[in-house]
Design a protein around this motif. Sequence first.
Motif, PDB file in Angstrom:
ATOM      1  N   ALA A 154       0.857  -1.194   0.000  1.00 34.83           N
ATOM      2  CA  ALA A 154       0.000   0.000   0.000  1.00 34.83           C
ATOM      3  C   ALA A 154       0.886   1.235   0.000  1.00 34.83           C
ATOM      4  CB  ALA A 154      -0.934   0.004   1.204  1.00 34.83           C
ATOM      5  N   ILE A 155       0.329   2.348  -0.444  1.00 33.40           N
ATOM      6  CA  ILE A 155       1.046   3.619  -0.410  1.00 33.40           C
ATOM      7  C   ILE A 155       0.990   4.157   1.019  1.00 33.40           C
ATOM      8  CG2 ILE A 155       1.037   6.006  -1.223  1.00 33.40           C
ATOM      9  CD1 ILE A 155      -0.141   4.965  -3.856  1.00 33.40           C
ATOM     10  N   ASP A 156       2.142   4.472   1.573  1.00 33.07           N
ATOM     11  CA  ASP A 156       2.169   4.958   2.959  1.00 33.07           C
ATOM     12  C   ASP A 156       1.862   6.452   3.024  1.00 33.07           C
ATOM     13  OD1 ASP A 156       2.652   4.356   5.767  1.00 33.07           O
ATOM     14  OD2 ASP A 156       4.399   5.658   5.574  1.00 33.07           O
ATOM     15  N   VAL A 157       2.576   7.259   2.262  1.00 33.55           N
ATOM     16  CA  VAL A 157       2.322   8.703   2.211  1.00 33.55           C
ATOM     17  C   VAL A 157       2.048   9.070   0.754  1.00 33.55           C
ATOM     18  CG1 VAL A 157       3.188  11.015   2.717  1.00 33.55           C
ATOM     19  CG2 VAL A 157       3.888   9.087   4.158  1.00 33.55           C
ATOM     20  N   TYR A 158       0.786   9.321   0.441  1.00 33.30           N
ATOM     21  CA  TYR A 158       0.404   9.621  -0.941  1.00 33.30           C
ATOM     22  C   TYR A 158       0.888  11.016  -1.327  1.00 33.30           C
ATOM     23  CZ  TYR A 158      -2.374  10.003  -5.183  1.00 33.30           C
ATOM     24  OH  TYR A 158      -2.763  10.156  -6.482  1.00 33.30           O
ATOM     25  N   ASP A 159       1.718  11.081  -2.370  1.00 30.39           N
ATOM     26  CA  ASP A 159       2.284  12.344  -2.826  1.00 30.39           C
ATOM     27  C   ASP A 159       1.335  13.024  -3.814  1.00 30.39           C
ATOM     28  OD1 ASP A 159       5.022  13.923  -2.934  1.00 30.39           O
ATOM     29  OD2 ASP A 159       4.245  13.849  -4.985  1.00 30.39           O
ATOM     30  N   PRO A 160       1.247  14.346  -3.792  1.00 24.94           N
ATOM     31  CA  PRO A 160       0.359  15.044  -4.725  1.00 24.94           C
ATOM     32  C   PRO A 160       0.657  14.772  -6.195  1.00 24.94           C
ATOM     33  CG  PRO A 160       1.053  16.523  -2.973  1.00 24.94           C
ATOM     34  CD  PRO A 160       1.852  15.279  -2.814  1.00 24.94           C
ATOM     35  N   SER A 161       1.883  14.363  -6.499  1.00 32.12           N
ATOM     36  CA  SER A 161       2.229  14.060  -7.890  1.00 32.12           C
ATOM     37  C   SER A 161       1.482  12.835  -8.403  1.00 32.12           C
ATOM     38  CB  SER A 161       3.737  13.818  -8.012  1.00 32.12           C
ATOM     39  OG  SER A 161       4.120  12.631  -7.334  1.00 32.12           O
ATOM     40  N   ASN A 191      -4.717   9.821   5.444  1.00 29.18           N
ATOM     41  CA  ASN A 191      -4.104  10.988   6.069  1.00 29.18           C
ATOM     42  C   ASN A 191      -5.131  12.115   6.153  1.00 29.18           C
ATOM     43  OD1 ASN A 191      -3.959  12.689   3.631  1.00 29.18           O
ATOM     44  ND2 ASN A 191      -2.319  11.318   2.969  1.00 29.18           N
ATOM     45  N   GLU A 192      -4.746  13.233   6.722  1.00 26.79           N
ATOM     46  CA  GLU A 192      -5.659  14.348   6.955  1.00 26.79           C
ATOM     47  C   GLU A 192      -6.344  14.836   5.678  1.00 26.79           C
ATOM     48  OE1 GLU A 192      -4.839  17.534  10.273  1.00 26.79           O
ATOM     49  OE2 GLU A 192      -2.959  17.102   9.217  1.00 26.79           O
ATOM     50  N   CYS A 193      -5.626  14.787   4.568  1.00 26.96           N
ATOM     51  CA  CYS A 193      -6.107  15.407   3.327  1.00 26.96           C
ATOM     52  C   CYS A 193      -6.659  14.419   2.314  1.00 26.96           C
ATOM     53  CB  CYS A 193      -4.969  16.198   2.684  1.00 26.96           C
ATOM     54  SG  CYS A 193      -4.237  17.461   3.742  1.00 26.96           S
ATOM     55  N   ILE A 194      -6.640  13.132   2.636  1.00 23.54           N
ATOM     56  CA  ILE A 194      -6.913  12.110   1.616  1.00 23.54           C
ATOM     57  C   ILE A 194      -8.324  12.196   1.048  1.00 23.54           C
ATOM     58  CG2 ILE A 194      -7.828  10.198   3.017  1.00 23.54           C
ATOM     59  CD1 ILE A 194      -4.970  10.051   0.413  1.00 23.54           C
ATOM     60  N   GLY A 195      -9.260  12.819   1.762  1.00 22.14           N
ATOM     61  CA  GLY A 195     -10.624  12.934   1.254  1.00 22.14           C
ATOM     62  C   GLY A 195     -10.704  13.682  -0.058  1.00 22.14           C
ATOM     63  N   LYS A 264      -3.297  18.741  -3.234  1.00 21.79           N
ATOM     64  CA  LYS A 264      -1.948  19.306  -3.251  1.00 21.79           C
ATOM     65  C   LYS A 264      -1.807  20.447  -2.246  1.00 21.79           C
ATOM     66  CE  LYS A 264       1.525  21.391  -6.271  1.00 21.79           C
ATOM     67  NZ  LYS A 264       1.860  21.816  -7.658  1.00 21.79           N
ATOM     68  N   SER A 265      -2.743  21.386  -2.254  1.00 20.24           N
ATOM     69  CA  SER A 265      -2.645  22.523  -1.336  1.00 20.24           C
ATOM     70  C   SER A 265      -2.775  22.065   0.115  1.00 20.24           C
ATOM     71  CB  SER A 265      -3.723  23.557  -1.662  1.00 20.24           C
ATOM     72  OG  SER A 265      -5.021  23.017  -1.482  1.00 20.24           O
ATOM     73  N   CYS A 266      -3.658  21.123   0.361  1.00 17.55           N
ATOM     74  CA  CYS A 266      -3.835  20.604   1.712  1.00 17.55           C
ATOM     75  C   CYS A 266      -2.571  19.879   2.176  1.00 17.55           C
ATOM     76  CB  CYS A 266      -5.046  19.676   1.754  1.00 17.55           C
ATOM     77  SG  CYS A 266      -5.441  19.034   3.402  1.00 17.55           S
ATOM     78  N   PHE A 267      -2.000  19.068   1.281  1.00 13.94           N
ATOM     79  CA  PHE A 267      -0.773  18.320   1.603  1.00 13.94           C
ATOM     80  C   PHE A 267       0.365  19.288   1.930  1.00 13.94           C
ATOM     81  CE2 PHE A 267       3.236  16.314   0.505  1.00 13.94           C
ATOM     82  CZ  PHE A 267       3.120  15.049   1.052  1.00 13.94           C
ATOM     83  N   ALA A 269       0.230  22.231   3.048  1.00 13.10           N
ATOM     84  CA  ALA A 269      -0.023  22.985   4.271  1.00 13.10           C
ATOM     85  C   ALA A 269       0.028  22.133   5.532  1.00 13.10           C
ATOM     86  CB  ALA A 269      -1.383  23.679   4.177  1.00 13.10           C
ATOM     87  N   HIS A 270      -0.260  20.830   5.401  1.00 14.70           N
ATOM     88  CA  HIS A 270      -0.457  20.021   6.617  1.00 14.70           C
ATOM     89  C   HIS A 270       0.415  18.765   6.697  1.00 14.70           C
ATOM     90  CE1 HIS A 270      -3.915  22.375   7.971  1.00 14.70           C
ATOM     91  NE2 HIS A 270      -4.293  22.421   6.702  1.00 14.70           N
ATOM     92  N   ALA A 271       1.262  18.503   5.692  1.00 12.75           N
ATOM     93  CA  ALA A 271       2.061  17.269   5.726  1.00 12.75           C
ATOM     94  C   ALA A 271       2.976  17.203   6.942  1.00 12.75           C
ATOM     95  CB  ALA A 271       2.881  17.137   4.446  1.00 12.75           C
ATOM     96  N   GLY A 272       3.306  18.365   7.501  1.00 10.66           N
ATOM     97  CA  GLY A 272       4.164  18.384   8.680  1.00 10.66           C
ATOM     98  C   GLY A 272       3.428  18.258   9.995  1.00 10.66           C
ATOM     99  N   ASP A 273       2.105  18.160   9.955  1.00 13.40           N
ATOM    100  CA  ASP A 273       1.331  18.023  11.188  1.00 13.40           C
ATOM    101  C   ASP A 273       1.671  16.711  11.894  1.00 13.40           C
ATOM    102  OD1 ASP A 273       0.189  20.360  10.382  1.00 13.40           O
ATOM    103  OD2 ASP A 273      -1.821  19.529  10.006  1.00 13.40           O
ATOM    104  N   ALA A 274       1.689  16.754  13.204  1.00 16.59           N
ATOM    105  CA  ALA A 274       2.007  15.553  13.981  1.00 16.59           C
ATOM    106  C   ALA A 274       1.006  14.437  13.728  1.00 16.59           C
ATOM    107  CB  ALA A 274       2.064  15.902  15.464  1.00 16.59           C
ATOM    108  N   ASN A 275      -0.243  14.811  13.461  1.00 19.77           N
ATOM    109  CA  ASN A 275      -1.296  13.810  13.250  1.00 19.77           C
ATOM    110  C   ASN A 275      -1.673  13.690  11.778  1.00 19.77           C
ATOM    111  OD1 ASN A 275      -2.439  16.344  13.069  1.00 19.77           O
ATOM    112  ND2 ASN A 275      -4.389  15.752  14.009  1.00 19.77           N
TER     113      ASN A 275
END
Length: 312
Positions: A154-161, A191-195, A264-267, A269-275
């Motif tokens: 599975a993809i662990d951290v989905y990149d905007p690309s 993740n937070e932005c995956i929706g 992309k914009s959400c990622f 802005a928030h990829a560094g969030d602890a959660n």
Amino acid sequence: MGGKILLIIIIIIALGIGLYLYHSGAFVNGLKKFNSLISPSSTSSFFSLGSSTIAQGPSTPIGPPPLQQQPTTGGTPPSATTTINPADIPAGYTAAQLSPYFHEVRLGGVSAGTFYYYGTITLDTSFNQNATGTIDISGWQIKSNDGGEYIPQAIDVYDPSGLTAPSDILMKNGDTVYLYSSTAPFNLRLNECIGYIGNVANFSPPLPLTCPYVDQSQIQNFTGACQDYILSLGQCQAPNMSSPQIPPTDYACQDYLENNFNYKSCFNAHAGDANFLSNQVWVWTGSNVVDQDHDTVKLLDRNGLLVDLYTY
């Protein structure tokens, strides 16, 4: 007659030389050296490097993943060497048939799919002694009475690309993996932005809408109508740029809407969030391997040893 005598003399001289060499040891030593050059042990030694390389080099497996136990990685590993309580050994099994990760990962729930709805198999972690490591479960098998399937990557951290390669699923304490019998474009850790990805790709079940809310301090200089429209958007909802609610002359509002309500914009802005990363991994297998009514479902590691058992 003279020729015969000469031949006899040559033979006598050759025999004399041969006897001299034999008694001096030179003939025997030379023979040993010659044998060492052509002996099997010499041949084996000459080709040993090549043979070793062939035997140990990588190969492309055909069919299921190779049955070799994956090591734990990172932090303090789960208690893979914990002695198993005999009372916990399932009926019909011996301790030798149990995985080193027996009950570290458990089948939390099993439901069969129907013509109208997808089936779900849930895996939960339950590391002993509050361990903080991870367990690689890709290549493990879900086996039922009538079939089975291997747990994929599975993809662990989905990149905007959109070019992120899948990797092995590493479960840490508190993680849950959901395996759905339906299909989707790819497997991933939420993740937070995956929706936002659900706006451009079809997933069944749909991805959760848990995107961060708008920071009102960023829109307070827009027109009231613009702010009303932005605040009316649901979590992870893409704006309708043709909406009459968007003021046609509020170009700053339009620019904000176009550039701030996507993955992309959400990622960024928030990829560094602890959660930012969720403790849930969603996997789509495209097949239903469990019975509608009753079944015994086994979770097996890469060596085919029992990790958990679920009966319903």
